[in-house]
Design a protein around this motif. Structure first.
Motif, short mmCIF file in Angstrom:
data_model
loop_
_atom_site.label_atom_id
_atom_site.label_comp_id
_atom_site.label_asym_id
_atom_site.label_seq_id
_atom_site.Cartn_x
_atom_site.Cartn_y
_atom_site.Cartn_z
N GLY A 25 2.58 -15.52 10.74
CA GLY A 25 1.42 -14.78 10.24
C GLY A 25 0.34 -14.63 11.30
O GLY A 25 -0.24 -13.56 11.46
N SER A 32 -1.60 -7.37 15.46
CA SER A 32 -2.19 -6.29 14.65
C SER A 32 -3.60 -5.95 15.11
O SER A 32 -3.99 -4.78 15.11
N THR A 53 -1.99 -2.29 8.80
CA THR A 53 -1.90 -3.26 7.72
C THR A 53 -0.55 -3.14 7.00
O THR A 53 0.11 -4.16 6.73
N SER A 56 2.23 -4.26 9.53
CA SER A 56 2.19 -5.70 9.79
C SER A 56 2.60 -6.51 8.57
O SER A 56 3.24 -7.56 8.70
N THR A 57 2.29 -6.04 7.37
CA THR A 57 2.71 -6.74 6.16
C THR A 57 4.22 -6.67 6.00
O THR A 57 4.87 -7.66 5.66
N THR A 61 6.55 -10.02 6.28
CA THR A 61 7.44 -10.36 5.16
C THR A 61 8.87 -10.55 5.65
O THR A 61 9.55 -11.49 5.22
N HIS A 80 9.12 -7.70 -0.80
CA HIS A 80 8.09 -6.94 -0.07
C HIS A 80 6.92 -6.61 -0.99
O HIS A 80 5.75 -6.74 -0.59
N SER A 83 4.98 -9.81 -1.75
CA SER A 83 4.24 -10.23 -0.56
C SER A 83 3.02 -9.34 -0.35
O SER A 83 1.93 -9.83 -0.02
N ALA A 84 3.19 -8.05 -0.54
CA ALA A 84 2.06 -7.12 -0.41
C ALA A 84 0.99 -7.43 -1.46
O ALA A 84 -0.21 -7.38 -1.17
N ALA A 87 -0.85 -10.45 -0.28
CA ALA A 87 -1.73 -10.08 0.85
C ALA A 87 -2.97 -9.35 0.33
O ALA A 87 -4.08 -9.59 0.82
N TYR A 91 -6.83 -10.52 0.69
CA TYR A 91 -7.86 -9.60 1.18
C TYR A 91 -9.04 -9.58 0.21
O TYR A 91 -10.20 -9.62 0.62
N ARG A 128 -1.60 -18.13 -0.36
CA ARG A 128 -0.53 -17.16 -0.12
C ARG A 128 0.76 -17.88 0.27
O ARG A 128 1.84 -17.52 -0.18
#
Length: 174
Positions: A25, A32, A53, A56-57, A61, A80, A83-84, A87, A91, A128
């Motif tokens: 990460g 990033s 973003t 990179s996510t 992942t 995915h 995970s998004a 994230a 944020y 996370r």
């Protein structure tokens, strides 16, 4: 012929997985930051940040699926998406922390802003990690709870049923 023992993937321990999580990460995050700056010289910063973003996510992942949590292959679309989502929640935590700071302190200095932002980021990152480890890349997800059976030669089937194996032996992502 592949044996059940050689196909079994072992998940790394919590400390090892957390160290890999920070490495992957952090590495993706550092790359990033440079990528956003470079891309922002060609397109508006907000668009560059959005593109980087997303990319990179997706990259993080994949790294987490293959390396951090030892899932043994590519991340699925479900992973995915989850995970998004985690994230996006992280944020939101950092944005909320900065909003509270701005509402609480009339003119916060750069050092205080960094302390608040980095603290919120660290807490969100730990949360996370827990979500990814226990929910997104967990070995006992519903897809691994229902093993897919295929036709096997009798000798192989006997060897598999004689050995004490768990559901992870039957499930592998391609």
């Amino acid at each position: 012929m592949e044996t059940a023992q050689s196909r079994r993937q072992t998940a790394p321990g919590a400390f090892t997985a957390f160290a890999r999580f920070v490495l992957c990460g952090g590495g993706v995050g550092l790359a990033s930051s440079f990528a956003v700056a470079a891309l922002a010289s060609w397109i508006p910063w907000i668009l560059a940040n959005a593109v980087i973003t997303v990319v990179s996510t997706l990259l993080a992942t994949e790294l987490h699926a293959r390396f951090t949590f030892g899932a043994g292959g590519h991340a699925t679309w479900r992973q995915h998406a989850q995970s998004a989502g985690s994230a996006a929640a992280a944020y939101g935590v950092t944005c909320a922390a900065m909003f509270v700071l701005q509402q609480s302190v009339a003119a916060p200095g750069v050092v205080l802003e960094q302390v608040v932002y980095l603290s919120a980021s660290a807490l969100a990152g730990i949360a996370r990690f827990v979500v990814l480890r226990l929910l997104v890349f967990a070995r006992s997800n519903s897809q691994s709870a229902a093993p897919t059976r295929t036709a096997r030669p009798a000798l192989t089937t006997m060897a598999l049923t004689a050995a004490p194996v768990g559901p992870a032996v039957f499930c592998r992502t391609a």
